[in-house]
Design a protein around this motif. Sequence first.
Motif, mmCIF file in Angstrom:
data_model
loop_
_atom_site.group_PDB
_atom_site.id
_atom_site.type_symbol
_atom_site.label_atom_id
_atom_site.label_comp_id
_atom_site.label_asym_id
_atom_site.label_seq_id
_atom_site.Cartn_x
_atom_site.Cartn_y
_atom_site.Cartn_z
ATOM 1 N N SER A 35 0.844 -1.349 0.035
ATOM 2 C CA SER A 35 -0.134 0.100 -0.268
ATOM 3 C C SER A 35 0.839 1.216 -0.041
ATOM 4 N N CYS A 36 1.937 1.080 0.676
ATOM 5 C CA CYS A 36 2.834 2.510 0.595
ATOM 6 C C CYS A 36 3.367 2.671 -0.840
ATOM 7 N N LEU A 37 3.605 1.574 -1.660
ATOM 8 C CA LEU A 37 4.000 1.669 -2.962
ATOM 9 C C LEU A 37 2.961 2.312 -4.029
ATOM 10 N N LYS A 38 1.547 1.863 -3.641
ATOM 11 C CA LYS A 38 0.497 2.374 -4.116
ATOM 12 C C LYS A 38 0.302 4.014 -4.333
ATOM 13 N N HIS A 39 0.638 4.564 -2.960
ATOM 14 C CA HIS A 39 0.767 5.973 -3.177
ATOM 15 C C HIS A 39 1.755 6.688 -4.038
ATOM 16 N N THR A 40 2.348 6.028 -4.746
ATOM 17 C CA THR A 40 3.314 6.524 -5.784
ATOM 18 C C THR A 40 2.694 6.438 -7.397
ATOM 19 N N ILE A 41 1.830 5.623 -7.231
ATOM 20 C CA ILE A 41 1.143 5.139 -8.671
ATOM 21 C C ILE A 41 -0.095 6.028 -8.879
ATOM 22 N N TYR A 42 -0.249 6.525 -10.072
ATOM 23 C CA TYR A 42 -1.511 7.331 -10.475
ATOM 24 C C TYR A 42 -2.485 6.299 -10.744
ATOM 25 N N GLY A 43 -3.832 6.737 -10.599
ATOM 26 C CA GLY A 43 -4.930 5.768 -10.848
ATOM 27 C C GLY A 43 -5.392 4.968 -9.600
ATOM 28 N N ASP A 44 -6.442 4.002 -9.710
ATOM 29 C CA ASP A 44 -7.098 3.425 -8.767
ATOM 30 C C ASP A 44 -6.251 1.955 -8.396
#
Length: 347
Positions: free
Chosen positions: A315-324
Amino acid sequence: MNKKIVTFGEIMLRLATPGYERFSQATQLNASFGGGEANVAVSLANYGMCADFVTRLPQNDIADWCIKELHKNGVKTDHVLRGGERVGIYFLETGAVARPSKVVYDRSHSSIADIQPGMIKWEEVFANVDWFHWTGITPALSQGAADACLEAIQVANKMGVTVSCDLNYRKNLWKYGKQASEIMPALVSGCDIILGNEEDAEKVFGIKPESFDVENTNGQINAAEFESVCKQLMERFPRAKKVIITLRGSINANHNTWGGCLYDGKTLYQSARYDITHIVDRVGGGDSFMGGLIYGLLTYTNDDQTALNFAVAASCLKHTIYGDFNLVTVSEVENLMKGDVSGRVSR
């Protein structure tokens, strides 16, 4: 190991202003798709698991486009029901620093909102399935969606499928005359794994930690304060084997601390805490946690600490990725778990 997971809920067309523009400034919108349960399915497919997303979509070109996007990300759609009027839409304005992000929903009378129990053959859907996941967003859409979700949970329970839920309280969605507190208990009582954030349990069930103000965290949240929340949830829902709380400390719209805790009825496991200083897109953060958690619990069996660590790192990595969608691999998550936060070019 090729575990099969089914998720059920609404996927929407996401229309977002470019960069940090406000709605009133935008002359164009970036189109993609997203929705809690679909986001979880995409995460699991990226981790090499068999993920099957169940929903109801109309028979039109927008729905066909949506299904192709799911296929592109490795998600199976064999049990998607076609019918109804429209694909739901949500509009996103990304906040910055002291200005929070804003979401506007346009999903009334979407195909899934008009679903009724009996439309989906759940016995067929759950054949040879290991895990079923739903979120509190689905029963918020309509009485029909709540009834269909309850039907799915009951069939999954009967067939021995592990059931997880993300409480995911959205005050702007409960519009059909029922409160979450009236609908959710019957559904959550059929769950083996319960996930919530630092305020979901309070908003839905009135369960909260002592001396904690969610509006003024100053970026610091003590996981130990939430052991009482986990215990109270387990007492209310005795079927639950694990309760997990995500812990977001909001410093501003671009800077959050992030972690989680997991309680198994005996031990409170706590994750590392990440300091996310430059958030690209936090939408789908909780879903990426859930996707990582399901993968972790199915992969690192009898090692709840590692499963929790995987979920938080993913989830930490998700914060670096655009989109859902959380478009990361197992190796990328595991590298972060090992402490690789350098961001150096991989070549």
